[in-house]
Design an enzyme around this catalytic site. Structure first.
Site, PDB file in Angstrom:
ATOM      1  N   THR A  44       0.788  -1.133  -0.045  1.00 26.81           N
ATOM      2  CA  THR A  44      -0.058   0.084  -0.126  1.00 26.81           C
ATOM      3  C   THR A  44       0.830   1.385  -0.025  1.00 26.81           C
ATOM      4  O   THR A  44       0.681   2.153  -0.784  1.00 26.81           O
ATOM      5  CB  THR A  44      -0.962   0.062   1.341  1.00 26.81           C
ATOM      6  OG1 THR A  44      -1.803  -1.157   1.091  1.00 26.81           O
ATOM      7  CG2 THR A  44      -1.568   1.283   1.277  1.00 26.81           C
ATOM      8  N   GLY A  50      -3.419   6.689  -6.743  1.00 24.63           N
ATOM      9  CA  GLY A  50      -4.788   7.026  -5.982  1.00 24.63           C
ATOM     10  C   GLY A  50      -5.510   6.031  -6.113  1.00 24.63           C
ATOM     11  O   GLY A  50      -5.297   4.881  -6.421  1.00 24.63           O
ATOM     12  N   GLU A 116      -5.901   8.683 -15.588  1.00 26.20           N
ATOM     13  CA  GLU A 116      -4.780   7.584 -15.689  1.00 26.20           C
ATOM     14  C   GLU A 116      -5.102   6.430 -17.058  1.00 26.20           C
ATOM     15  O   GLU A 116      -6.244   6.990 -17.333  1.00 26.20           O
ATOM     16  CB  GLU A 116      -4.449   6.689 -14.393  1.00 26.20           C
ATOM     17  CG  GLU A 116      -3.658   7.562 -13.097  1.00 26.20           C
ATOM     18  CD  GLU A 116      -3.678   6.703 -12.240  1.00 26.20           C
ATOM     19  OE1 GLU A 116      -2.939   7.334 -11.039  1.00 26.20           O
ATOM     20  OE2 GLU A 116      -4.198   5.465 -12.034  1.00 26.20           O
ATOM     21  N   HIS A 239       3.837  -2.660 -14.496  1.00 27.84           N
ATOM     22  CA  HIS A 239       3.776  -1.322 -14.804  1.00 27.84           C
ATOM     23  C   HIS A 239       4.644  -0.951 -15.975  1.00 27.84           C
ATOM     24  O   HIS A 239       5.685  -1.339 -15.987  1.00 27.84           O
ATOM     25  CB  HIS A 239       4.083  -0.649 -13.210  1.00 27.84           C
ATOM     26  CG  HIS A 239       3.491   0.549 -13.406  1.00 27.84           C
ATOM     27  ND1 HIS A 239       4.129   1.811 -14.115  1.00 27.84           N
ATOM     28  CD2 HIS A 239       2.401   1.182 -12.792  1.00 27.84           C
ATOM     29  CE1 HIS A 239       3.163   2.793 -13.869  1.00 27.84           C
ATOM     30  NE2 HIS A 239       2.237   2.595 -13.019  1.00 27.84           N
ATOM     31  N   ARG A 286      -2.495  -0.842 -19.182  1.00 27.68           N
ATOM     32  CA  ARG A 286      -1.061  -1.086 -18.951  1.00 27.68           C
ATOM     33  C   ARG A 286      -0.499  -2.215 -19.769  1.00 27.68           C
ATOM     34  O   ARG A 286       0.621  -2.196 -20.111  1.00 27.68           O
ATOM     35  CB  ARG A 286      -1.202  -1.515 -17.414  1.00 27.68           C
ATOM     36  CG  ARG A 286      -1.136  -0.124 -16.555  1.00 27.68           C
ATOM     37  CD  ARG A 286      -1.053  -0.282 -15.112  1.00 27.68           C
ATOM     38  NE  ARG A 286      -1.320   0.952 -14.125  1.00 27.68           N
ATOM     39  CZ  ARG A 286      -1.305   0.792 -12.964  1.00 27.68           C
ATOM     40  NH1 ARG A 286      -1.536  -0.043 -12.050  1.00 27.68           N
ATOM     41  NH2 ARG A 286      -1.212   1.978 -12.456  1.00 27.68           N
ATOM     42  N   HIS A 347       4.356  -5.602 -11.270  1.00 26.59           N
ATOM     43  CA  HIS A 347       3.801  -4.578 -10.430  1.00 26.59           C
ATOM     44  C   HIS A 347       2.522  -5.025  -9.718  1.00 26.59           C
ATOM     45  O   HIS A 347       2.417  -4.774  -8.314  1.00 26.59           O
ATOM     46  CB  HIS A 347       3.155  -3.538 -11.323  1.00 26.59           C
ATOM     47  CG  HIS A 347       2.561  -2.165 -10.348  1.00 26.59           C
ATOM     48  ND1 HIS A 347       3.430  -1.557  -9.371  1.00 26.59           N
ATOM     49  CD2 HIS A 347       1.405  -1.705 -10.687  1.00 26.59           C
ATOM     50  CE1 HIS A 347       2.672  -0.654  -8.987  1.00 26.59           C
ATOM     51  NE2 HIS A 347       1.408  -0.659  -9.630  1.00 26.59           N
ATOM     52  N   GLU A 371      -4.565  -7.352  -2.590  1.00 29.58           N
ATOM     53  CA  GLU A 371      -4.071  -7.794  -3.769  1.00 29.58           C
ATOM     54  C   GLU A 371      -3.730  -9.313  -3.832  1.00 29.58           C
ATOM     55  O   GLU A 371      -3.769  -9.973  -4.776  1.00 29.58           O
ATOM     56  CB  GLU A 371      -2.610  -7.346  -4.043  1.00 29.58           C
ATOM     57  CG  GLU A 371      -1.807  -7.788  -5.355  1.00 29.58           C
ATOM     58  CD  GLU A 371      -0.623  -7.015  -5.564  1.00 29.58           C
ATOM     59  OE1 GLU A 371       0.251  -7.515  -6.595  1.00 29.58           O
ATOM     60  OE2 GLU A 371      -0.251  -6.131  -4.611  1.00 29.58           O
ATOM     61  N   ARG A 382      -5.846  -5.349 -14.432  1.00 32.38           N
ATOM     62  CA  ARG A 382      -6.218  -4.390 -13.570  1.00 32.38           C
ATOM     63  C   ARG A 382      -6.359  -2.882 -14.211  1.00 32.38           C
ATOM     64  O   ARG A 382      -5.543  -2.508 -14.794  1.00 32.38           O
ATOM     65  CB  ARG A 382      -5.542  -4.302 -12.323  1.00 32.38           C
ATOM     66  CG  ARG A 382      -5.957  -2.939 -11.463  1.00 32.38           C
ATOM     67  CD  ARG A 382      -5.304  -3.428 -10.045  1.00 32.38           C
ATOM     68  NE  ARG A 382      -3.813  -2.917 -10.031  1.00 32.38           N
ATOM     69  CZ  ARG A 382      -3.269  -1.699 -10.013  1.00 32.38           C
ATOM     70  NH1 ARG A 382      -4.189  -0.770  -9.941  1.00 32.38           N
ATOM     71  NH2 ARG A 382      -2.133  -1.557  -9.904  1.00 32.38           N
TER      72      ARG A 382
END
Length: 522
Positions: A44, A50, A116, A239, A286, A347, A371, A382
């Site tokens: 976390t 965010g 994003e 990522h 992503r 990631h 997770e 995700r």
């Protein structure tokens, strides 16, 4: 023998949220949080971007957030779960704020909304570029104020106390966990009515990852040994933009929010390339961006591409991304005038321990959230900033189910009679470290962004050999935290490989180049 009412393994946003809510609802019940390093160390605290929450109902809608999540998940999301999470988001955000979490606001006091990849609207609630750290700090302070919550750092959960049922319709049951106290070197047995696994992901299976050293898949491996169902492990999200730095591990994340502010991706020739791969350019999902970067790296024979922020106003960069600015500056990169070298890094795990909408696993009295849980929200990939959202929603669902069931659970007397045999076998620390690097290198090389059937089969055999040669013990508990981490890593790595071999269609974050070739041929 230590006993608690609710045992929570993991001190990230999910575990802390469950503890706070249970402790406040049941002031005479005891909650115990186990964490294997400092209490503040969790996945976390490294979350920069965010929380995705629809809060501007003029420019945005629940329906759009749902659609964006489904599109990112590439057809494998559970629609009912997606709908539930998106609609729950505003209420759960309000609770976070009430617990002390702070978020960026404009001059009028309204929440500032970022954007994003994969989002069609600005809906990312954030605190500069250290959102996760801000939330984690607030929740830990709240936990410290609750007299019926105990938090034990430097305690490594090594196995669950589980009881198998022989009846066809009966589930296995969990009654707590075995814990290695790193400071004393002793095995401690904690019985509990309810156990919650909130242990984070598996990033340390890879040589290049944004995850901290604690992310070795412990909760998932323990759940497997207790008989829980685990799936979608092949969907490891990379990522796209970790700072390329061979001297630093874990890799430092360059938040997707930087691209949301308008940063460009450029190849070694200085050319923007993302529109060659997707109509959304730098703001594609992503999996698309990571594969595009991997393709550019392969073509250029360089180890990275560039993230260009130089056209973004200096004030914007310093106000929104002070942590990123300072970290890059420490490496001699001034992001206001220099390109940032970036490359993909492991990631986030989109799969994990199978849970229902109440966070219940397939083992009775065992819950999972965060997770390490496979909730059905993410599908094959995700959507950015849906992870913290998922954690707070499923932590709340977990709490509500515990609230309904806690008073009716009793621990069988036989559980208290089980002994904890200690193995006399010792393991060489250097050998364990070397084996860990071997696993990470194998996973990076063969189980990364682009995979092949032959490579997966090769890794499968090598992991099996490692497991047989190093981890075949079975004589009792070993007094070595690195040994347990290594065992868990091998179990999780084999599961990622197995489920990759089982998948016969490329989806989201999973890409087998042999399947892509077969699709063209056929």
């Amino acid at each position: 023998m230590p006993k608690t009412d609710v045992l929570i393994i993991g001190s990230g946003i999910a575990g802390l949220s469950v503890a706070i809510k249970v402790a406040q609802r049941f002031p005479h019940r005891q909650c115990l949080i186990i964490t294997k390093q400092e209490s503040a160390e969790s996945n976390t605290r490294y979350a920069q971007g965010g929380i995705a929450v629809v809060s501007d109902f003029i420019q945005d809608s629940f329906e759009d957030h749902i659609t964006d999540t489904l599109n990112a998940g590439d057809g494998l999301c559970n629609y009912d779960v997606v709908e539930h999470v998106v609609h729950q988001a505003p209420a759960r955000l309000k609770e976070l704020i009430e617990m002390g979490a702070d978020f960026d606001r404009d001059a009028s006091g309204d929440l500032l909304l970022g954007r994003e990849g994969g989002h069609r609207a600005n809906r990312i609630i954030h605190f500069q570029d250290v959102t996760g750290l801000n939330i984690s700090t607030a929740l830990l302070e709240k936990v410290k104020s609750l007299p019926n919550v105990r938090l034990l750092s430097h305690h490594v959960a090594i196995d669950l106390i589980s009881e198998e049922k022989t009846g066809n319709d009966e589930k296995s049951m969990c009654h707590g966990g075995y814990v290695l106290n790193v400071e004393t070197g002793r095995i401690e047995k904690y019985t509990s009515a309810i156990t919650v696994l909130a242990t984070g992901g598996i990033g340390q299976l890879y040589r290049t990852t944004t995850n901290p050293l604690i992310a070795t898949g412990d909760g998932i491996a323990m759940a497997i040994r207790a008989g829980a169902s685990v799936s979608n492990m092949e969907f490891v999200q990379f990522h796209p933009t970790a700072l390329y730095d061979t001297q630093t591990s874990p890799a430092f994340l360059i938040s997707e929010a930087v691209r949301g502010q308008g940063a460009f991706l450029r190849n070694s020739a200085g050319e923007r390339f993302m529109f060659n791969y997707h109509i959304d350019g730098e703001l594609a999902c992503r999996d698309v961006v990571s594969r595009a970067i991997a393709s550019e790296i392969l073509a250029s024979k360089e180890n990275f591409v560039y993230l260009d922020c130089t056209h973004i106003p200096r004030e914007t960069l310093l106000n929104h991304f002070p942590n990123i600015y300072q970290r890059c500056l420490s490496k001699g990169i001034n992001i206001t005038r220099d390109y940032i070298p970036v490359a993909p890094a492991a990631h986030y795990l989109c799969g994990g321990i199978d849970v229902d909408i109440r966070s219940r696993t397939t083992v009775q009295n065992l819950y999972s959230c965060g997770e390490c849980a496979n909730t059905g929200l993410h599908g094959a990939n995700r959507l950015a900033s849906n992870s913290l959202l998922e954690a707070i929603v499923f932590a709340h669902n977990c709490f509500e189910d515990i609230e309904r069931s806690l008073d009716g659970i009793t621990i069988p007397s036989s559980v208290f009679e089980v002994t904890t045999p200690i193995s006399k076998i010792s393991f060489d620390a250097a050998g364990l470290a070397e084996t860990k690097v071997t696993i990470q290198t194998l996973m990076n090389t063969f189980v990364g962004i682009v995979r092949s059937t032959k490579g997966l089969e090769q890794v499968f055999e090598e992991l099996r050999a490692l497991e047989n040669s190093i981890l075949a013990d079975g004589k009792g508990f070993v007094l070595s935290a690195p040994w347990y981490e290594l065992r868990n890593m091998i179990i999780c790595a084999r599961l990622v490989v197995n489920q990759s071999l089982e998948r016969k269609e490329n989806k989201g974050g999973f890409y087998n180049k042999n399947l892509a070739f077969d699709a063209v041929v056929n």
